[in-house]
Design a protein around this motif. Structure first.
Motif, PDB file in Angstrom:
ATOM      1  N   ILE A 143      -9.366 -20.676  32.690  1.00 45.75           N
ATOM      2  CA  ILE A 143     -10.008 -21.568  31.728  1.00 45.75           C
ATOM      3  C   ILE A 143     -11.408 -21.109  31.353  1.00 45.75           C
ATOM      4  CG2 ILE A 143     -10.739 -23.965  31.358  1.00 45.75           C
ATOM      5  CD1 ILE A 143      -8.537 -24.796  33.281  1.00 45.75           C
ATOM      6  N   LYS A 144     -12.090 -20.411  32.259  1.00 48.04           N
ATOM      7  CA  LYS A 144     -13.466 -19.970  32.004  1.00 48.04           C
ATOM      8  C   LYS A 144     -13.598 -18.452  31.925  1.00 48.04           C
ATOM      9  CE  LYS A 144     -14.543 -22.536  35.528  1.00 48.04           C
ATOM     10  NZ  LYS A 144     -15.251 -23.202  36.644  1.00 48.04           N
ATOM     11  N   ASP A 145     -12.497 -17.751  31.771  1.00 47.77           N
ATOM     12  CA  ASP A 145     -12.485 -16.283  31.671  1.00 47.77           C
ATOM     13  C   ASP A 145     -13.225 -15.633  32.848  1.00 47.77           C
ATOM     14  OD1 ASP A 145     -10.929 -16.125  29.453  1.00 47.77           O
ATOM     15  OD2 ASP A 145     -12.557 -15.820  28.029  1.00 47.77           O
ATOM     16  N   GLU A 146     -12.991 -16.149  34.042  1.00 46.97           N
ATOM     17  CA  GLU A 146     -13.663 -15.620  35.224  1.00 46.97           C
ATOM     18  C   GLU A 146     -12.949 -14.403  35.810  1.00 46.97           C
ATOM     19  OE1 GLU A 146     -15.923 -19.431  37.171  1.00 46.97           O
ATOM     20  OE2 GLU A 146     -13.817 -19.155  37.676  1.00 46.97           O
ATOM     21  N   TYR A 147     -11.732 -14.137  35.346  1.00 51.93           N
ATOM     22  CA  TYR A 147     -10.967 -13.036  35.917  1.00 51.93           C
ATOM     23  C   TYR A 147     -10.817 -11.863  34.942  1.00 51.93           C
ATOM     24  CZ  TYR A 147      -9.773 -16.412  39.530  1.00 51.93           C
ATOM     25  OH  TYR A 147      -9.847 -17.339  40.539  1.00 51.93           O
ATOM     26  N   VAL A 148     -11.532 -11.909  33.828  1.00 45.73           N
ATOM     27  CA  VAL A 148     -11.424 -10.844  32.826  1.00 45.73           C
ATOM     28  C   VAL A 148     -11.896  -9.512  33.402  1.00 45.73           C
ATOM     29  CG1 VAL A 148     -12.258 -10.032  30.594  1.00 45.73           C
ATOM     30  CG2 VAL A 148     -11.625 -12.434  30.883  1.00 45.73           C
ATOM     31  N   PHE A 159      -3.953 -11.832  28.790  1.00 46.14           N
ATOM     32  CA  PHE A 159      -3.364 -12.424  27.593  1.00 46.14           C
ATOM     33  C   PHE A 159      -4.156 -13.679  27.221  1.00 46.14           C
ATOM     34  CE2 PHE A 159       0.165 -10.253  29.739  1.00 46.14           C
ATOM     35  CZ  PHE A 159       0.593  -9.418  28.717  1.00 46.14           C
ATOM     36  N   GLU A 160      -4.545 -13.775  25.956  1.00 44.23           N
ATOM     37  CA  GLU A 160      -5.318 -14.922  25.485  1.00 44.23           C
ATOM     38  C   GLU A 160      -4.422 -15.845  24.680  1.00 44.23           C
ATOM     39  OE1 GLU A 160      -9.707 -14.292  24.513  1.00 44.23           O
ATOM     40  OE2 GLU A 160      -8.817 -12.389  23.906  1.00 44.23           O
ATOM     41  N   VAL A 161      -4.414 -17.111  25.049  1.00 47.44           N
ATOM     42  CA  VAL A 161      -3.638 -18.129  24.350  1.00 47.44           C
ATOM     43  C   VAL A 161      -4.624 -19.092  23.703  1.00 47.44           C
ATOM     44  CG1 VAL A 161      -1.928 -19.954  24.568  1.00 47.44           C
ATOM     45  CG2 VAL A 161      -1.754 -17.919  26.005  1.00 47.44           C
ATOM     46  N   GLY A 162      -4.519 -19.245  22.403  1.00 49.90           N
ATOM     47  CA  GLY A 162      -5.449 -20.133  21.713  1.00 49.90           C
ATOM     48  C   GLY A 162      -5.113 -20.247  20.241  1.00 49.90           C
ATOM     49  N   ILE A 163      -5.802 -21.161  19.564  1.00 51.36           N
ATOM     50  CA  ILE A 163      -5.581 -21.387  18.138  1.00 51.36           C
ATOM     51  C   ILE A 163      -5.916 -20.113  17.368  1.00 51.36           C
ATOM     52  CG2 ILE A 163      -6.154 -22.827  16.162  1.00 51.36           C
ATOM     53  CD1 ILE A 163      -4.809 -24.333  18.434  1.00 51.36           C
ATOM     54  N   GLY A 164      -4.975 -19.654  16.538  1.00 49.05           N
ATOM     55  CA  GLY A 164      -5.192 -18.475  15.725  1.00 49.05           C
ATOM     56  C   GLY A 164      -4.906 -17.158  16.402  1.00 49.05           C
ATOM     57  N   LEU A 165      -4.525 -17.177  17.674  1.00 42.59           N
ATOM     58  CA  LEU A 165      -4.219 -15.944  18.399  1.00 42.59           C
ATOM     59  C   LEU A 165      -2.706 -15.698  18.387  1.00 42.59           C
ATOM     60  CD1 LEU A 165      -6.613 -16.330  21.466  1.00 42.59           C
ATOM     61  CD2 LEU A 165      -6.979 -14.999  19.386  1.00 42.59           C
ATOM     62  N   PRO A 166      -2.302 -14.430  18.447  1.00 43.81           N
ATOM     63  CA  PRO A 166      -0.869 -14.132  18.321  1.00 43.81           C
ATOM     64  C   PRO A 166      -0.034 -14.481  19.546  1.00 43.81           C
ATOM     65  CG  PRO A 166      -2.108 -12.110  18.697  1.00 43.81           C
ATOM     66  CD  PRO A 166      -3.123 -13.208  18.526  1.00 43.81           C
ATOM     67  N   ALA A 167      -0.634 -14.591  20.720  1.00 46.86           N
ATOM     68  CA  ALA A 167       0.134 -14.834  21.943  1.00 46.86           C
ATOM     69  C   ALA A 167       0.765 -16.225  21.927  1.00 46.86           C
ATOM     70  CB  ALA A 167      -0.761 -14.674  23.166  1.00 46.86           C
ATOM     71  N   LEU A 316      -3.447 -15.234  32.248  1.00 45.61           N
ATOM     72  CA  LEU A 316      -3.312 -15.944  30.982  1.00 45.61           C
ATOM     73  C   LEU A 316      -4.597 -16.727  30.746  1.00 45.61           C
ATOM     74  CD1 LEU A 316       0.343 -17.269  31.315  1.00 45.61           C
ATOM     75  CD2 LEU A 316      -0.444 -15.435  29.844  1.00 45.61           C
ATOM     76  N   SER A 317      -5.355 -16.318  29.730  1.00 51.27           N
ATOM     77  CA  SER A 317      -6.638 -16.947  29.448  1.00 51.27           C
ATOM     78  C   SER A 317      -6.444 -18.155  28.531  1.00 51.27           C
ATOM     79  CB  SER A 317      -7.580 -15.937  28.783  1.00 51.27           C
ATOM     80  OG  SER A 317      -8.753 -16.576  28.319  1.00 51.27           O
ATOM     81  N   LEU A 318      -7.014 -19.293  28.945  1.00 53.79           N
ATOM     82  CA  LEU A 318      -6.969 -20.529  28.149  1.00 53.79           C
ATOM     83  C   LEU A 318      -8.359 -20.970  27.728  1.00 53.79           C
ATOM     84  CD1 LEU A 318      -4.328 -22.606  30.186  1.00 53.79           C
ATOM     85  CD2 LEU A 318      -3.931 -21.100  28.236  1.00 53.79           C
ATOM     86  N   SER A 319      -9.326 -20.052  27.760  1.00 52.36           N
ATOM     87  CA  SER A 319     -10.711 -20.433  27.480  1.00 52.36           C
ATOM     88  C   SER A 319     -10.888 -20.936  26.053  1.00 52.36           C
ATOM     89  CB  SER A 319     -11.651 -19.251  27.734  1.00 52.36           C
ATOM     90  OG  SER A 319     -11.332 -18.158  26.895  1.00 52.36           O
ATOM     91  N   VAL A 329      -6.182 -29.193  27.662  1.00 44.54           N
ATOM     92  CA  VAL A 329      -6.129 -28.093  28.625  1.00 44.54           C
ATOM     93  C   VAL A 329      -5.137 -28.417  29.734  1.00 44.54           C
ATOM     94  CG1 VAL A 329      -7.452 -26.760  30.306  1.00 44.54           C
ATOM     95  CG2 VAL A 329      -8.473 -27.349  28.114  1.00 44.54           C
ATOM     96  N   GLY A 330      -5.098 -29.680  30.173  1.00 41.43           N
ATOM     97  CA  GLY A 330      -4.140 -30.081  31.206  1.00 41.43           C
ATOM     98  C   GLY A 330      -2.702 -29.889  30.750  1.00 41.43           C
TER      99      GLY A 330
END
Length: 493
Positions: A143-148, A159-167, A316-319, A329-330
C-alpha cells in the motif's frame, strides 16, 4: 660431594640433561578461591558460604528472576541479538513447527507496533535473510510502496494496480487448478471444483458484506450463497458438465443474477421471477456497486499480468488506490488476497513462501465475511507450506470488524490466536490493557512492550509460543538502504 670424591680420584657419573619441550602460553589461569591478592582483582578475606537449595521450576523464577529462559534451536536466519541471553536470535518458523521442543503449531506471524518502530524493516530484513533457506516473498498489496527497492534489488519490477494502469487482476481466476481439466477423472474434478467454488464464495461473500445499508452490513447468508454458487456454476459451464470451463468475472456474475434465466430461478428454488428479484435485491445492488464503484475496471476483467512464481519476490502495489479511501483499499486487498490464494493452490511441496499482508486491518474492517476470508488463509498456511505474515498497529485492530460480542468480533479475536509467533514492537502505555486482555500477556512482557521496546528502533518482544524473547534487530549496512522507510521524511527535511 663431587669435590670430595675427586680428592680420591673418583668422579660422579654424568646424566644427559633432558630439555623440556616448550609449552604454549596459557590462555586462562585458574583463579584462587579468594581471588588474586592485589588491587582491583576481587580479593576476599573469607570464602563465601554456599548452601544448596532444591526447588521446582515454578519457584525458581521468583528467587532468580534475571535468569534467561531456555533458548531456541540455533537454526534459521539470524535476526538480531537476544538481550536476555546476549546470544544471537534465529528465526526459523517452519523448523519450530517441526521441533517438538518448541511450542509452535503453525508458522504464521502477527506483527504489531506503533508507526516508526521499524515493523516493515523487520519484515524485509527477516525475509531477505530467509531467502537463503529457500523461501520466496509474495507481497499481496504493497500500500505504501515499501517493497519497491527490495524488488528491484532482486531483479523484479513490482506490478502496479490502479486507476489508468494496464494491470488487471481477476479475483475469479481459476488459477493453476484449471490446467488439464479435460483430462481429469470425475473424482479429481469434484475435488478441484470444490476448492475453486469455495474460494469464490468466500470472496463474493466478503465483497457483498463490505457494502452497507444505513449502519448495517449487507448480509450474505445461505440463500445468497446458493444463488451466487448456482450462477457461478452456470457461467463457468460446470452446471452443464463442460469439459473445458470458462473463466468468468464479477460483472458477468452481476449481469446473470440481475437478468436471471428461468433455469437459474428454478435451480435456486424460487417460486417465481418476482420472488427471486425481491429476495436478491440487496445482493444485486451490492454487486452493482462493486462493478460501478470506485474500483471499477480494476478487478472486474480478466487478469493481464503474468507472474513468475519462480522469482525470489513478487509484489502487487496498491499505492495508487490510497486516495480512494480505506474502504476501497480494503476491498482491493480482499480481491488481491483471493487471487493470490488461487495462484498458489497447486504449489509444489517444498515451495516455501512468505505471504506478507501489510495493513491487514483495512480488510478486516469490511465485516464478518472479510474476516472469514482472512481467517481461512491463516488456517490453511500449515497445509499449504506458507507463512502468512500479517502487519497491523495494535491488538484491537482486528476487533474493529464488529461490535463487541458480535460474530465478526469473536472471529477476529480468535484470529490472533491462529498465529503462534507474535512480534510486538513498541506501544504507548495506553495500549497496556489491550496487551494484557487481548493477547493475554503478563505484566513483565507488557512493560517491555510499553517501555523498553519504545526507546529504540528495531526493538521488539518476540513471542514464540508462550516464550518471550527480548530482541534487538541488527541490520547490515547494505540492508539499511533497502529497508529504510523514512525516505519521505528525509526528503522533506
Amino acid at each position: 660431594m663431587g669435590r670430595l670424591l675427586s680428592d680420591f680420584g673418583h668422579e660422579l657419573p654424568r646424566v644427559a640433561r633432558v630439555e623440556k619441550p616448550a609449552t604454549a602460553p596459557r590462555v586462562f589461569r585458574y583463579a584462587q578461591r579468594r581471588g588474586a591478592r592485589r588491587n582491583g582483582a576481587g580479593w576476599a578475606p573469607a570464602v563465601a558460604p554456599v548452601s544448596p537449595w532444591r526447588m521446582t521450576t515454578d519457584q525458581a523464577p521468583v528467587l532468580w528472576p534475571f535468569i534467561a529462559p531456555p533458548g531456541l534451536p540455533p537454526t534459521g536466519a539470524q535476526v538480531g541479538i537476544n538481550q536476555l541471553s546476549g546470544g544471537a536470535f534465529n528465526f526459523d518458523p517452519h523448523g519450530w513447527v517441526l521441533d517438538e521442543s518448541v511450542q509452535v503449531t503453525n508458522p504464521n506471524v502477527i506483527q504489531m507496533g506503533k508507526p516508526g518502530t521499524q515493523k516493515s524493516t523487520t519484515v524485509k530484513c527477516s525475509a531477505l535473510r530467509m531467502m537463503e533457506y529457500g523461501y520466496r516473498l509474495l507481497i499481496l498489496g504493497d500500500i505504501k510502496d515499501e517493497y519497491v527497492d527490495v524488488c528491484r534489488a532482486l531483479g523484479q519490477e513490482p506490478f502496479e494496480v490502479g486507476i489508468g494502469l494496464p494491470a488487471r487482476i481477476n479475483p475469479l481466476d481459476f488459477g493453476p487448478l484449471r490446467q488439464g481439466w479435460e483430462r481429469l477423472d470425475r473424482q479429481e474434478i469434484e475435488r478441484r471444483s470444490q476448492i475453486v467454488f469455495s474460494r469464490w464464495l468466500t470472496l463474493v461473500g466478503g465483497l457483498v458484506g463490505s457494502q452497507q445499508v444505513g449502519d448495517r452490513r449487507v448480509p450474505f447468508g445461505p440463500t445468497e450463497e446458493r444463488v451466487v454458487e448456482a450462477a457461478l456454476r452456470e457461467l463457468t459451464g460446470y452446471a452443464s458438465a463442460q469439459s473445458t470451463l470458462t473463466e468468468t468475472t464479477i460483472p458477468q456474475l452481476w449481469d446473470l443474477i440481475d437478468n436471471p434465466p428461468k433455469a437459474l430461478i428454478e435451480a435456486c428454488r424460487y417460486e417465481s421471477e418476482a420472488h427471486f428479484f425481491n429476495d436478491t435485491r440487496l445482493l444485486r445492488d451490492s454487486l452493482s456497486g462493486l462493478v460501478r464503484g470506485a474500483l471499477a475496471g480494476l478487478f472486474d476483467n480478466h487478469t493481464t499480468i503474468d507472474v513468475d512464481w519462480a522469482a525470489p519476490i513478487q509484489s502487487l502495489s496498491l499505492s495508487r488506490l490510497r486516495q480512494l479511501g480505506e474502504e476501497a483499499v480494503g476491498v482491493a486487498l480482499l480481491c488481491v488476497n483471493s487471487w493470490g490464494r488461487g495462484m498458489r493452490e497447486l504449489a509444489i511441496p517444498g515451495d516455501l513462501r512468505i505471504v506478507v499482508r501489510d495493513e491487514s486491518w483495512m480488510q478486516m474492517r469490511l465485516g464478518p465475511a472479510a474476516v472469514k476470508s482472512f481467517d481461512a488463509d491463516l488456517r490453511l498456511s500449515r497445509t499449504d507450506g506458507e507463512l502468512q505474515w500479517a502487519v497491523m498497529h495494535k491488538p484491537s485492530d482486528p476487533l474493529s470488524a464488529g461490535d463487541a460480542g458480535s460474530q465478526a468480533w469473536n472471529i477476529a479475536k480468535d484470529l490472533i490466536n491462529l498465529a503462534d509467533i507474535k512480534i510486538l514492537h513498541g506501544q504507548d502505555p495506553k495500549i497496556a490493557n489491550e496487551l494484557e486482555q487481548i493477547l493475554e500477556l503478563g505484566p513483565i512482557v507488557r512493560d517491555l512492550v510499553t517501555g523498553w521496546a519504545r526507546r529504540g528502533p528495531g526493538r521488539a518482544v518476540w513471542m514464540v509460543g508462550e516464550q518471550a524473547f527480548k530482541v534487538q534487530m541488527v541490520r547490515h549496512p547494505l540492508e539499511v538502504a533497502l529497508t529504510n522507510t523514512n525516505q519521505a521524511l528525509e526528503k522533506a527535511g
